[in-house]
Design an enzyme around this catalytic site. Structure first.
Site, mmCIF file in Angstrom:
data_model
loop_
_atom_site.group_PDB
_atom_site.id
_atom_site.type_symbol
_atom_site.label_atom_id
_atom_site.label_comp_id
_atom_site.label_asym_id
_atom_site.label_seq_id
_atom_site.Cartn_x
_atom_site.Cartn_y
_atom_site.Cartn_z
ATOM 1 N N SER A 108 0.338 -1.484 0.059
ATOM 2 C CA SER A 108 0.048 0.242 -0.168
ATOM 3 C C SER A 108 0.908 1.475 -0.036
ATOM 4 O O SER A 108 0.356 2.307 -0.326
ATOM 5 C CB SER A 108 -0.509 0.279 1.027
ATOM 6 O OG SER A 108 -0.042 -0.310 2.695
ATOM 7 N N HIS A 150 -2.644 -3.105 -5.759
ATOM 8 C CA HIS A 150 -3.540 -2.866 -4.445
ATOM 9 C C HIS A 150 -4.389 -2.691 -4.354
ATOM 10 O O HIS A 150 -5.163 -2.107 -4.919
ATOM 11 C CB HIS A 150 -2.588 -1.088 -4.325
ATOM 12 C CG HIS A 150 -2.735 -0.736 -3.392
ATOM 13 N ND1 HIS A 150 -3.665 0.383 -1.901
ATOM 14 C CD2 HIS A 150 -3.044 -1.179 -1.728
ATOM 15 C CE1 HIS A 150 -3.474 0.351 -1.374
ATOM 16 N NE2 HIS A 150 -3.781 -0.865 -0.561
ATOM 17 N N GLU A 188 -5.567 -0.667 -7.103
ATOM 18 C CA GLU A 188 -4.631 0.547 -7.710
ATOM 19 C C GLU A 188 -3.938 -0.309 -8.661
ATOM 20 O O GLU A 188 -2.954 -1.434 -7.555
ATOM 21 C CB GLU A 188 -3.674 1.179 -6.556
ATOM 22 C CG GLU A 188 -4.298 2.485 -6.484
ATOM 23 C CD GLU A 188 -3.953 3.431 -5.385
ATOM 24 O OE1 GLU A 188 -3.962 4.481 -5.221
ATOM 25 O OE2 GLU A 188 -3.485 3.140 -3.915
ATOM 26 N N ASN A 199 -3.287 6.093 -0.008
ATOM 27 C CA ASN A 199 -2.713 6.034 0.547
ATOM 28 C C ASN A 199 -2.178 8.140 1.240
ATOM 29 O O ASN A 199 -1.689 8.374 1.585
ATOM 30 C CB ASN A 199 -1.887 5.175 1.270
ATOM 31 C CG ASN A 199 -2.602 3.963 1.846
ATOM 32 O OD1 ASN A 199 -3.808 4.042 2.463
ATOM 33 N ND2 ASN A 199 -2.376 2.541 1.245
#
Length: 296
Positions: A118, A139, A151, A189
């Protein structure tokens, strides 16, 4: 793309294995811990039963999904015939580099090596292999069988062909892939973690309490879950790890973890997984039950 290996049978790993298997792929679920494998398969079975109860799948679908999954404690046996490996180990750079060196020596040259990291650099991971063009980020979001986003993170050397393959593969799982470039935190993130960290800072500074902060964000910003509750669900140790990676990568104080977050992790208060974080989960029968209230 016929056979997929998933390394790690924890929450994300078993969710990814479940998703591939339900979409008709043969999946080798690998974990050096036999108990972790058993728990992972048990979780997949429970999640399939939940889907049957909601009339989203049939009993036949459940049996077919489970029949598509094989479990291995020997990584060599688990990856030697696969077309794609998705690594879902702990968010620790040294561990991931060790795994990818091993995968590079064990897998066929055509095998694509993906990581569910991540926040850790895909380029750095790829650099320890002899096939950096075949290393990519994939991800998934938690809970994997429910959440649509993937992702797809291109490392510096990830090829167009490999990127396109993973984009199309994600679509075949019923997901919505978004291609992003390799910078700390990627997109999800890089935006989410500073918000969670600022929420913790708001609590730390005494501006408002846990329930008040979460209520403001749920009712005022239409978030389905308050940021402190979400941090508990993700795992406060995971949040701290991602923030540290971003802080080290950008050298920008806005990514520095709040002291309260650091102290809570050091005290073992990690959220749902430990039974206590910003909320107290000690009375819940299982952490899975706490998490399931957010899965509709």
């Amino acid at each position: 793309m016929q056979i997929i290996a998933v390394i790690g049978a924890g929450t994300m790993g078993n969710g990814i294995a479940h998703t591939f298997a339900q979409s008709g792929f043969k999946v080798n679920l690998i974990d050096i811990n036999e108990v972790a494998l058993e728990n992972g398969l048990r979780t997949i079975t429970k999640n399939l039963d939940r889907m049957i109860a909601k009339e989203k799948i049939s009993e036949v679908d459940k049996k077919e999904t489970l029949s598509n999954i094989s479990s291995f404690t020997d990584i060599n046996e688990g990856v030697k015939t696969v077309d794609l490996v998705v690594e879902v180990a702990t968010e620790n750079i040294d561990l991931k580099l060790k795994i990818f060196k091993q995968l590079d020596s064990l897998c066929h040259q055509h095998t694509i090596l993906a990581t569910n990291t991540s926040s850790i650099s895909i380029t750095q991971i790829a650099a320890v292999t002899s096939r950096p063009e075949k290393v990519i980020g994939m991800h998934f979001m938690n809970p994997v069988p429910i959440m649509k986003l993937v992702e797809v993170i291109r490392g510096y050397n990830s090829s167009d062909a490999v990127t396109n393959t993973i984009m199309e593969l994600s679509k075949s799982l019923g997901k919505v892939p978004v291609e992003v470039n390799d910078y700390p935190g990627f997109v999800a993130n890089r935006i989410l973690m500073p918000m969670l960290n600022e929420s913790i800072e708001t609590l730390y500074n005494g501006v408002a309490g846990v329930l008040e902060i979460d209520t403001v964000m749920k009712l005022g910003m239409a978030h389905p879950m308050g940021p402190l509750q979400l941090a508990d669900f993700i795992g406060l140790d995971v949040c701290l790890s991602i923030l540290n990676v971003m802080y080290d990568g950008f050298k920008n104080p806005k990514y520095a973890p709040c002291p309260l977050l650091t102290n809570m992790v050091q005290a073992g208060k990690l959220g749902v997984k430990s039974g206590e974080g910003f909320y107290d989960y000690s009375e819940s029968r299982k952490a899975e039950k706490v998490a399931s209230q957010f899965i509709k």
